[in-house]
Design a protein around this motif. Structure first.
Motif, PDB file in Angstrom:
ATOM      1  N   ARG A 476       0.732  -1.213  -0.024  1.00  0.00           N
ATOM      2  CA  ARG A 476       0.024   0.004  -0.045  1.00  0.00           C
ATOM      3  C   ARG A 476       0.805   1.409   0.170  1.00  0.00           C
ATOM      4  O   ARG A 476       1.786   1.197   0.480  1.00  0.00           O
ATOM      5  N   GLY A 477       0.067   2.111  -0.701  1.00  0.00           N
ATOM      6  CA  GLY A 477       1.066   3.526  -0.461  1.00  0.00           C
ATOM      7  C   GLY A 477       2.210   3.757  -1.595  1.00  0.00           C
ATOM      8  O   GLY A 477       2.362   2.843  -2.484  1.00  0.00           O
ATOM      9  N   ALA A 478       3.056   4.914  -1.049  1.00  0.00           N
ATOM     10  CA  ALA A 478       4.141   5.170  -1.930  1.00  0.00           C
ATOM     11  C   ALA A 478       5.361   5.765  -1.164  1.00  0.00           C
ATOM     12  O   ALA A 478       5.008   6.228  -0.074  1.00  0.00           O
ATOM     13  N   VAL A 479       6.302   5.749  -1.660  1.00  0.00           N
ATOM     14  CA  VAL A 479       7.601   6.211  -0.884  1.00  0.00           C
ATOM     15  C   VAL A 479       8.440   7.029  -1.895  1.00  0.00           C
ATOM     16  O   VAL A 479       8.165   6.719  -3.192  1.00  0.00           O
ATOM     17  N   ALA A 503       3.709  12.010  -2.741  1.00  0.00           N
ATOM     18  CA  ALA A 503       5.134  12.020  -2.316  1.00  0.00           C
ATOM     19  C   ALA A 503       5.993  12.580  -2.861  1.00  0.00           C
ATOM     20  O   ALA A 503       6.776  13.531  -2.438  1.00  0.00           O
ATOM     21  N   VAL A 504       5.981  12.570  -4.276  1.00  0.00           N
ATOM     22  CA  VAL A 504       6.805  13.266  -4.925  1.00  0.00           C
ATOM     23  C   VAL A 504       6.633  14.954  -4.906  1.00  0.00           C
ATOM     24  O   VAL A 504       7.675  15.738  -4.851  1.00  0.00           O
ATOM     25  N   ASN A 505       5.371  15.520  -4.887  1.00  0.00           N
ATOM     26  CA  ASN A 505       5.174  16.870  -4.851  1.00  0.00           C
ATOM     27  C   ASN A 505       5.635  17.395  -3.402  1.00  0.00           C
ATOM     28  O   ASN A 505       5.886  18.602  -3.120  1.00  0.00           O
ATOM     29  N   ARG A 506       5.222  16.662  -2.388  1.00  0.00           N
ATOM     30  CA  ARG A 506       5.988  17.050  -1.027  1.00  0.00           C
ATOM     31  C   ARG A 506       7.366  17.226  -0.962  1.00  0.00           C
ATOM     32  O   ARG A 506       8.000  18.285  -0.366  1.00  0.00           O
ATOM     33  N   LEU A 507       7.966  16.427  -1.660  1.00  0.00           N
ATOM     34  CA  LEU A 507       9.703  16.599  -1.642  1.00  0.00           C
ATOM     35  C   LEU A 507       9.891  17.992  -2.493  1.00  0.00           C
ATOM     36  O   LEU A 507      10.809  18.752  -2.298  1.00  0.00           O
ATOM     37  N   VAL A 515      10.108  10.722   1.815  1.00  0.00           N
ATOM     38  CA  VAL A 515       8.508  10.693   2.359  1.00  0.00           C
ATOM     39  C   VAL A 515       7.827   9.486   2.087  1.00  0.00           C
ATOM     40  O   VAL A 515       7.960   8.869   1.023  1.00  0.00           O
ATOM     41  N   ILE A 516       6.928   9.241   3.035  1.00  0.00           N
ATOM     42  CA  ILE A 516       6.236   8.085   3.002  1.00  0.00           C
ATOM     43  C   ILE A 516       4.772   8.541   3.016  1.00  0.00           C
ATOM     44  O   ILE A 516       4.305   9.005   3.810  1.00  0.00           O
ATOM     45  N   VAL A 517       3.766   8.035   1.994  1.00  0.00           N
ATOM     46  CA  VAL A 517       2.452   8.557   1.868  1.00  0.00           C
ATOM     47  C   VAL A 517       1.584   7.135   1.903  1.00  0.00           C
ATOM     48  O   VAL A 517       1.777   6.340   0.799  1.00  0.00           O
ATOM     49  N   VAL A 518       0.703   7.059   2.586  1.00  0.00           N
ATOM     50  CA  VAL A 518      -0.360   6.054   2.355  1.00  0.00           C
ATOM     51  C   VAL A 518      -1.974   6.507   2.725  1.00  0.00           C
ATOM     52  O   VAL A 518      -2.270   7.062   3.425  1.00  0.00           O
ATOM     53  N   LEU A 524       5.376   9.523   7.197  1.00  0.00           N
ATOM     54  CA  LEU A 524       6.711   9.756   7.724  1.00  0.00           C
ATOM     55  C   LEU A 524       7.317  10.973   6.870  1.00  0.00           C
ATOM     56  O   LEU A 524       7.201  11.070   5.461  1.00  0.00           O
ATOM     57  N   GLU A 525       8.356  11.821   7.286  1.00  0.00           N
ATOM     58  CA  GLU A 525       8.842  12.832   6.499  1.00  0.00           C
ATOM     59  C   GLU A 525      10.391  13.010   6.852  1.00  0.00           C
ATOM     60  O   GLU A 525      10.568  13.019   8.291  1.00  0.00           O
ATOM     61  N   ILE A 526      11.331  12.744   6.405  1.00  0.00           N
ATOM     62  CA  ILE A 526      12.590  13.223   6.656  1.00  0.00           C
ATOM     63  C   ILE A 526      13.427  14.082   5.686  1.00  0.00           C
ATOM     64  O   ILE A 526      13.530  14.134   4.613  1.00  0.00           O
TER      65      ILE A 526
END
Length: 598
Positions: A476-479, A503-507, A515-518, A524-526
């Protein structure tokens, strides 16, 4: 003659602070020392002996005298450290490390220096791949106020990404960088570029490095016999890619310095054990090849490597030589550091005994910088110019841009895939049948088939490629992450287009990180805003987030032990056999870039 001139220039640069008269006067007893370490057991790496009852007299940054009775060098203002029989050991040198991945320099040094490191040789390809030669200069500025010596290797910048070509460092730029004495060589250049591809730019960089009398560092993973000989023949001096005892011998027999990794990427120290007492280890060097926040906090830095070597049965003198005199001689720094003798920098450690690698005192350039595992001097914060903090130059990605038309498959509905192999570093070319959904090809997590995305962030255009990946395991989700090896970009893997785009746009929004988005929620965000590679977080928080990254990815289905590392290496030309670029998959054996079709 050109090489001799270059070496002389480098020596003059690094030794310009030496007050010869003051040193002679201190050695002769005409002037008191600034610091005396008294009555210890000297670890003499030059002769291989442990010498009891020795003292070291320091004047300014330099050692003036080493001997059994230096009471004459003690004056009213002299600082005296009583060694009381403990071992006086040379400061450690990490001859191959990557400093600007994850952590910022001040945070790293606050853990590395108390572990006994007084000299670092840094690979800094990350800054190169987003700012070219300017990135190298920024790094040099950032390390100027370091309490220990930090030398820089110029990245040769071998990349699979077409966008990276605009940043490639030229021989002319390299010559300009060599004007700074802290730039001591050319960094690791993957052997395939000069040997198999006859890359003329890389060969020109090597020629320029030889002309300047600097060192050429190597990366000979997978090279042997004629290919390894060809690599050695162009003047490459070291390799840190041995993964077997045979590899070590092959490199030593070819005249290389063999660097043995024990760090974040690989832990290969055991491969030299069969050679113990059989060969001379003077051209063997122990290195970390970089570390990670958790490893740094838990194990320290390099001291754990030396301790492991001793615990495995390597003589303490040999183990210490492999992180002191051996690397100093290899890099042309042995008149400056690497041992304890007059005229060398006062880079000293005080250890409980020869078999206990736990520095109680760390002295760098004549100054006590750490004691009992803690810094005793402040570490200035590095400067981060705006141009380094805004390097994710790409437009936002709508989820509609991530769809793959069904026409991209062949007649059997199959597409080309990137198949991550067990261990998480190597990937091979494969074929799979994605799920057809309303005229498009979708991921199929039940069959371990996900979408993989790479977008360059150098040109501002955000050129991108969408492919398919197996072996990742996420359900599930993306990283996504900007921590892409050997290129400036964003790499992402997702089970659905919406989470992957998010996730890409958050970066892009935070200018770098992971970033991990589900299901539309950020788990999570580093943040890695400096260049898209370096975090401003404190080390414990960074380690905690990295740990959570792995925990979350495991909970989402991946079976990879180091998912963050696996994600980062999917763009590098250092590891075969297929990688991602903004134009398509790059295939090593064929030397081409291909898309989803056959």
């Amino acid at each position: 003659m050109a090489i001799e001139t270059g070496v002389s220039s480098r020596r003059e640069g690094v030794e310009s602070g030496r007050d010869m008269q003051r040193l002679m006067d201190t050695a002769l007893g005409k002037r008191p020392a600034d610091l005396v370490v008294r009555d210890g057991t000297l670890m003499d790496v030059y002769t291989g002996r442990l010498l009891p009852g020795r003292s070291v007299a320091v004047s300014g940054e330099w050692i003036a005298q080493v001997g059994p009775d230096l009471g004459y060098a003690v004056g009213p203002e002299t600082r005296v450290i009583e060694a009381d029989g403990r071992v006086i050991c040379p400061g450690f040198i990490d001859a191959h490390t990557h400093l600007i991945n994850y952590f910022n320099i001040r945070e790293f040094l606050s853990y590395a220096v108390p572990s006994g490191v007084t000299c670092l040789i840094a690979e800094i390809e990350c800054y190169g791949f987003i700012l070219g030669a300017e990135g190298v200069r920024i790094f040099i500025e950032q390390t100027e106020a370091s309490p220990i010596k930090i030398y820089t290797l110029v990245p040769p910048m071998v990349s699979l990404s077409p966008a990276a070509q605009s940043l490639m460092i030229t021989p002319e730029q390299l010559a300009g960088l060599f004007e700074d004495p802290r730039v001591i060589g050319l960094g690791e250049s993957f052997w395939q570029a000069p040997v198999l591809q006859s890359d003329q730019r890389i060969l020109a960089l090597i020629r320029e490095t030889h002309k300047a009398g600097r060192s050429v560092q190597g990366h000979a993973a997978g090279a042997f016999d004629r290919k390894l000989a060809a690599y050695a023949s162009i003047g490459v001096e070291s390799c840190h890619e041995a993964i077997s005892t045979e590899d070590v011998l092959n490199r030593l027999e070819m005249g290389f310095y063999a660097m043995i990794r024990e760090g974040d990427i690989r832990r290969d120290l055991e491969i030299i054990l069969p050679l113990k007492d059989k060969i001379d280890f003077r051209r063997v060097i122990l290195v970390t090849d970089g570390t990670n926040p958790s490893l740094l906090i838990g194990n320290g830095y390099l001291k754990d490597v030396v301790q492991k070597a001793v615990d495995l049965g390597i003589d303490p003198m040999e183990a210490v030589r492999m992180v002191t005199l051996n690397p100093a001689e290899h890099l042309g720094l042995d008149k400056l550091t690497g041992g304890i003798a007059p005229g060398r920098h006062a880079d000293l450690l005080i250890l409980p005994d020869a078999r206990t690698i736990r520095p109680q005192w760390v002295i760098s350039k004549g100054r006590v910088v750490a004691q009992e595992g803690r810094m005793t001097v402040p570490i200035p914060a590095a400067r981060y110019p705006d141009r380094l903090m805004n390097t994710v130059r790409a437009p936002a990605v709508p989820s509609s841009a991530l769809v793959v038309p069904e026409s991209c498959a062949d007649r059997e509905g199959m597409v080309r895939t990137l198949d991550i192999q067990p261990g998480g570093l190597v990937a091979r070319e494969g074929r799979a049948r994605p799920r057809p959904v309303s005229g498009y090809l979708a991921a199929d997590p039940a069959d371990d088939l996900l979408k993989i995305f790479f977008m360059e962030r150098i040109s501002g255009r955000g050129e991108a490629f969408i492919g398919f990946v197996r072996g990742w395991g996420q359900k599930r989700g993306a990283v996504a992450s900007t921590l892409c090896w050997d290129t400036g970009g964003i790499i992402g893997i997702g089970e659905n287009d919406e989470d992957l785009a998010s996730a890409v746009n958050r970066l892009i929004e935070i200018q770098g990180g992971s970033v991990i988005v589900v299901d539309g929620e950020r788990k999570l965000e580093i943040p890695l805003r400096a260049g898209g590679y370096v975090s401003e977080l404190k080390m414990p928080e960074l380690a905690e987030r990295q740990g959570r990254f792995q925990e979350i990815m495991t909970s989402l289905g991946t079976g990879l032990d180091f998912a963050h590392l696996t994600l980062s290496v999917l763009t590098t030309p250092a590891i075969p056999f297929i990688r991602m670029t903004e134009k398509g998959y790059y295939r090593f054996r064929e030397g081409d870039i291909v898309g989803l079709g056959s």
